[in-house]
Design an enzyme around this catalytic site. Sequence first.
Site, PDB file in Angstrom:
ATOM      1  N   CYS A  81       0.777  -1.236   0.000  1.00 44.46           N
ATOM      2  CA  CYS A  81       0.000   0.000   0.000  1.00 44.46           C
ATOM      3  C   CYS A  81       0.813   1.294   0.000  1.00 44.46           C
ATOM      4  O   CYS A  81       0.455   2.245  -0.684  1.00 44.46           O
ATOM      5  CB  CYS A  81      -0.969  -0.001   1.172  1.00 44.46           C
ATOM      6  SG  CYS A  81      -0.182   0.051   2.785  1.00 44.46           S
ATOM      7  N   HIS A 111      -0.230   6.173   5.882  1.00 46.59           N
ATOM      8  CA  HIS A 111       0.933   5.340   5.570  1.00 46.59           C
ATOM      9  C   HIS A 111       1.969   5.933   4.624  1.00 46.59           C
ATOM     10  O   HIS A 111       2.595   5.201   3.861  1.00 46.59           O
ATOM     11  CB  HIS A 111       0.477   3.977   5.046  1.00 46.59           C
ATOM     12  CG  HIS A 111       0.344   2.970   6.138  1.00 46.59           C
ATOM     13  ND1 HIS A 111       0.541   1.644   5.948  1.00 46.59           N
ATOM     14  CD2 HIS A 111       0.036   3.105   7.439  1.00 46.59           C
ATOM     15  CE1 HIS A 111       0.342   0.996   7.068  1.00 46.59           C
ATOM     16  NE2 HIS A 111       0.033   1.872   7.992  1.00 46.59           N
TER      17      HIS A 111
END
Length: 142
Positions: free
Chosen positions: A74, A130
């Site tokens: 991701c 993230h």
Amino acid sequence: MKHTLTLLTALLLAPLAALHAADKPNIVFILADDLGYGDVSCYNARSKVPTPRIDRLAREGMRFTDAHSPSTVCTPTRYSLLTGQMPFRAGRVPVFVGSGGPCLIKEGQLTLPQMLRERGYATATTGKWHVGLSFFDVNGQP
């Protein structure tokens, strides 16, 4: 009379405001980890999980059907989406050093949300970020 004139002006200008709003469509971008092409019913009638809200967004909006992820995980994908750059351009290997680590996006680097805000959009994100939370390196230095 003053209120009537104000109301009349508003009624006459309302269609122009609607035309202007139509020039700038709403943008909803959904990035989901581990979601396959056939997992939502707008792309696969035999999907195991009903997705009526996503189906409606797809039906009433624009769907993109030929996308490619720059990575199998991701963080690099999010970095690429936000910056328009391939993840190796972040200059770090590994690309991600933890959720509280240094931000992969360099200070002052142009991002998709910034470009949209410059064109009058309000932008927001929810969920997983993230790409790092600070503009400090792993040693705490700017």
